[in-house]
Design a protein around this motif. Sequence first.
Motif, PDB file in Angstrom:
ATOM      1  N   VAL A 248       0.463   5.230   5.712  1.00 37.13           N
ATOM      2  CA  VAL A 248       0.744   4.253   6.776  1.00 37.13           C
ATOM      3  C   VAL A 248      -0.248   3.081   6.764  1.00 37.13           C
ATOM      4  N   GLY A 249      -0.928   2.876   5.657  1.00 34.81           N
ATOM      5  CA  GLY A 249      -1.783   1.701   5.537  1.00 34.81           C
ATOM      6  C   GLY A 249      -3.124   1.808   6.235  1.00 34.81           C
ATOM      7  N   PHE A 250      -3.597   3.021   6.513  1.00 32.76           N
ATOM      8  CA  PHE A 250      -4.905   3.181   7.148  1.00 32.76           C
ATOM      9  C   PHE A 250      -6.026   3.369   6.118  1.00 32.76           C
ATOM     10  N   CYS A 251      -5.781   4.247   5.167  1.00 34.00           N
ATOM     11  CA  CYS A 251      -6.905   4.797   4.392  1.00 34.00           C
ATOM     12  C   CYS A 251      -7.313   3.916   3.214  1.00 34.00           C
ATOM     13  N   GLY A 252      -6.390   3.128   2.698  1.00 30.98           N
ATOM     14  CA  GLY A 252      -6.739   2.216   1.609  1.00 30.98           C
ATOM     15  C   GLY A 252      -6.720   2.827   0.220  1.00 30.98           C
ATOM     16  N   HIS A 253      -6.385   4.094   0.096  1.00 33.74           N
ATOM     17  CA  HIS A 253      -6.378   4.700  -1.236  1.00 33.74           C
ATOM     18  C   HIS A 253      -5.387   4.024  -2.183  1.00 33.74           C
ATOM     19  N   CYS A 254      -4.314   3.508  -1.624  1.00 34.55           N
ATOM     20  CA  CYS A 254      -3.266   2.937  -2.479  1.00 34.55           C
ATOM     21  C   CYS A 254      -3.331   1.417  -2.511  1.00 34.55           C
ATOM     22  N   GLN A 255      -4.469   0.874  -2.127  1.00 32.05           N
ATOM     23  CA  GLN A 255      -4.560  -0.584  -2.079  1.00 32.05           C
ATOM     24  C   GLN A 255      -4.367  -1.166  -3.476  1.00 32.05           C
ATOM     25  N   PHE A 256      -3.563  -2.212  -3.522  1.00 31.95           N
ATOM     26  CA  PHE A 256      -3.261  -2.882  -4.784  1.00 31.95           C
ATOM     27  C   PHE A 256      -3.376  -4.375  -4.502  1.00 31.95           C
ATOM     28  N   GLY A 257      -4.560  -4.926  -4.754  1.00 30.43           N
ATOM     29  CA  GLY A 257      -4.810  -6.314  -4.346  1.00 30.43           C
ATOM     30  C   GLY A 257      -4.656  -6.415  -2.839  1.00 30.43           C
ATOM     31  N   PRO A 258      -3.880  -7.363  -2.365  1.00 26.24           N
ATOM     32  CA  PRO A 258      -3.723  -7.526  -0.920  1.00 26.24           C
ATOM     33  C   PRO A 258      -2.707  -6.551  -0.302  1.00 26.24           C
ATOM     34  N   HIS A 259      -2.092  -5.713  -1.123  1.00 28.30           N
ATOM     35  CA  HIS A 259      -1.018  -4.838  -0.631  1.00 28.30           C
ATOM     36  C   HIS A 259      -1.503  -3.400  -0.486  1.00 28.30           C
ATOM     37  N   PHE A 260      -0.955  -2.718   0.497  1.00 23.88           N
ATOM     38  CA  PHE A 260      -1.010  -1.261   0.529  1.00 23.88           C
ATOM     39  C   PHE A 260       0.342  -0.793   0.006  1.00 23.88           C
ATOM     40  N   VAL A 261       0.316  -0.084  -1.112  1.00 30.68           N
ATOM     41  CA  VAL A 261       1.589   0.290  -1.744  1.00 30.68           C
ATOM     42  C   VAL A 261       2.406   1.184  -0.812  1.00 30.68           C
ATOM     43  N   CYS A 262       1.726   1.995   0.000  1.00 33.12           N
ATOM     44  CA  CYS A 262       2.452   2.916   0.891  1.00 33.12           C
ATOM     45  C   CYS A 262       3.214   2.161   1.979  1.00 33.12           C
ATOM     46  N   ARG A 263       2.657   1.051   2.428  1.00 32.51           N
ATOM     47  CA  ARG A 263       3.246   0.334   3.562  1.00 32.51           C
ATOM     48  C   ARG A 263       4.050  -0.885   3.094  1.00 32.51           C
ATOM     49  N   ASP A 264       3.477  -1.685   2.187  1.00 36.58           N
ATOM     50  CA  ASP A 264       4.148  -2.905   1.720  1.00 36.58           C
ATOM     51  C   ASP A 264       5.125  -2.581   0.599  1.00 36.58           C
ATOM     52  N   GLY A 265       4.899  -1.486  -0.088  1.00 36.56           N
ATOM     53  CA  GLY A 265       5.772  -1.015  -1.163  1.00 36.56           C
ATOM     54  C   GLY A 265       6.448   0.251  -0.710  1.00 36.56           C
ATOM     55  N   PRO A 266       6.794   1.174  -1.590  1.00 37.70           N
ATOM     56  CA  PRO A 266       6.473   1.126  -3.023  1.00 37.70           C
ATOM     57  C   PRO A 266       7.260   0.075  -3.806  1.00 37.70           C
ATOM     58  N   VAL A 267       8.380  -0.413  -3.216  1.00 35.35           N
ATOM     59  CA  VAL A 267       9.157  -1.422  -3.948  1.00 35.35           C
ATOM     60  C   VAL A 267       8.592  -2.792  -3.612  1.00 35.35           C
ATOM     61  N   LEU A 268       8.204  -3.510  -4.661  1.00 31.79           N
ATOM     62  CA  LEU A 268       7.642  -4.851  -4.476  1.00 31.79           C
ATOM     63  C   LEU A 268       8.296  -5.794  -5.477  1.00 31.79           C
ATOM     64  N   GLY A 269       8.455  -7.051  -5.063  1.00 28.71           N
ATOM     65  CA  GLY A 269       9.016  -8.046  -5.969  1.00 28.71           C
ATOM     66  C   GLY A 269       8.010  -8.403  -7.046  1.00 28.71           C
ATOM     67  N   TYR A 270       8.521  -8.641  -8.243  1.00 26.21           N
ATOM     68  CA  TYR A 270       7.611  -8.944  -9.349  1.00 26.21           C
ATOM     69  C   TYR A 270       6.889 -10.270  -9.123  1.00 26.21           C
ATOM     70  N   ASP A 271       7.465 -11.168  -8.347  1.00 25.37           N
ATOM     71  CA  ASP A 271       6.766 -12.433  -8.088  1.00 25.37           C
ATOM     72  C   ASP A 271       5.463 -12.174  -7.331  1.00 25.37           C
ATOM     73  N   ARG A 272       5.412 -11.094  -6.541  1.00 19.50           N
ATOM     74  CA  ARG A 272       4.163 -10.734  -5.841  1.00 19.50           C
ATOM     75  C   ARG A 272       3.249  -9.909  -6.736  1.00 19.50           C
ATOM     76  N   LEU A 273       3.847  -9.161  -7.647  1.00 18.77           N
ATOM     77  CA  LEU A 273       3.055  -8.232  -8.460  1.00 18.77           C
ATOM     78  C   LEU A 273       2.443  -8.867  -9.702  1.00 18.77           C
ATOM     79  N   ALA A 274       3.100  -9.895 -10.241  1.00 19.62           N
ATOM     80  CA  ALA A 274       2.720 -10.415 -11.564  1.00 19.62           C
ATOM     81  C   ALA A 274       1.237 -10.737 -11.667  1.00 19.62           C
TER      82      ALA A 274
END
Lengths: 282, 156
Positions: A248-274
């Motif tokens: 739920v975006g608390f712990c930061g373990h899945c942080q990927f740059g400015p995103h938390f993959v658990c909350r903002d992802g797991p599906v993300l547009g490649y324009d944000r990921l590139a």
Amino acid sequence: MFMAPPATDIAPRDPLLPRIVRLRGKRREIRGVWSLEVVAEEGEPLDFAPGQFSMLTAFGVGEVPVSVSGRTRDGIGLVYTIRAVGAVTAALCGLRTGAPLGLRGPFGAGWPLEEAAAREVTVIAGGLGLAPLRPAIEAVLAAGGRLVLLYGARGPSEILYPADLARWQSARRAQVEVTVDHAGPEWHGHVGVVTRLVPRARFDPDTALALVCGPEIMMRFAVSSLREAGLSDARIFLSMERNMKCAVGFCGHCQFGPHFVCRDGPVLGYDRLAPLLRIEEL
Amino acid sequence: MEIHDLEEVLRGHPFFEGLEPQLARLVRGCARLQRFDPGQRLFREGEPAEHFYVLRRGRVALELSVPGHETLVFQTVDAGEIVGIAALVPPYRSLYDARAVARTVVIAIEARCIRDKCETDPRLGYELMKRLVPVLFQRLRATRLQLLDVYGAPGD
């Protein structure tokens, strides 16, 4: 004057607190990979959006994130396809029918199906990456969309969901191509990596959306092939895998740059990921 | 098939798409149509590579015999693609077996003939090189991904 609090049917579920669910059935898909059918103890339907994941608990062992790979046939439960690779996944795959397990979620952002339903959709899946895409494929076909599915597996005996693939192959508005990395002489299908199928895919790069899931290196190669075929980054979506813990975006373990993959992802547009995928060790 | 038709067939194949007519006529002089039934070999590992093949229909499995194991298919080639590039690269020997897995129709191009024409007319050689290099580049890239064995479970 005393005012009674407004009536609520049920307190909102604490997203950090697992609910108890039951394993209603399980099925061996391929070597080391099982699909678990999970239903709520109270019998209420479990809901999800294609592409979302849940946190599953094997009691006394631990908790892991697992993508939802479909609904049970009666629509009230969820299906999770899991490879037994660690202590928790092995414990989950080893559960007996009727056993309790913990469930949190579903969490996260799923596939952009509102956009996809109106267009043609190209799905590229590798290995177990087909599991989170299966509900999206079903949704696209149910909505009358055009589907191109390119699926790669390690070998013929490791092709996931062969019955579903056969059913999708016979759908009127679908092109389904399956390839394996290596095969024996009895295999008459494609051999080669999944990206080699991209030039065979019949889609309009100006209107199609691409949904991609598989090992991250495979997704990078797939994106490269899709871009060569004319798709822009904004029309390519990847399902990312990181170390999801709280979900739920608390712990930061899945942080990927400015995103938390658990909350903002797991599906993300490649324009944000590139830009992030070019950073080493991120 | 008439020779004139074969030239049209050649120019209609993705590999030769856009080839100017004069050069297509040169290629046509080295080419013939050939059919292979399922199971039939186009060539075998170690043999002199005498033709390279432009696939019109069907599917060809590229495979290696591995001592102690069943034959390993490492790639298939489909209509619209080419096979037998070793016929254009010294020492002109096939590096693997090629077997039709479906009824397959190819344009077989005699290697010595096309090599001689490329030497005589460098424009043809350059055209051929421009078409071959992207194929080799794509196959090299695919091979890298294949070598990574990305779908393997830990311990496989």
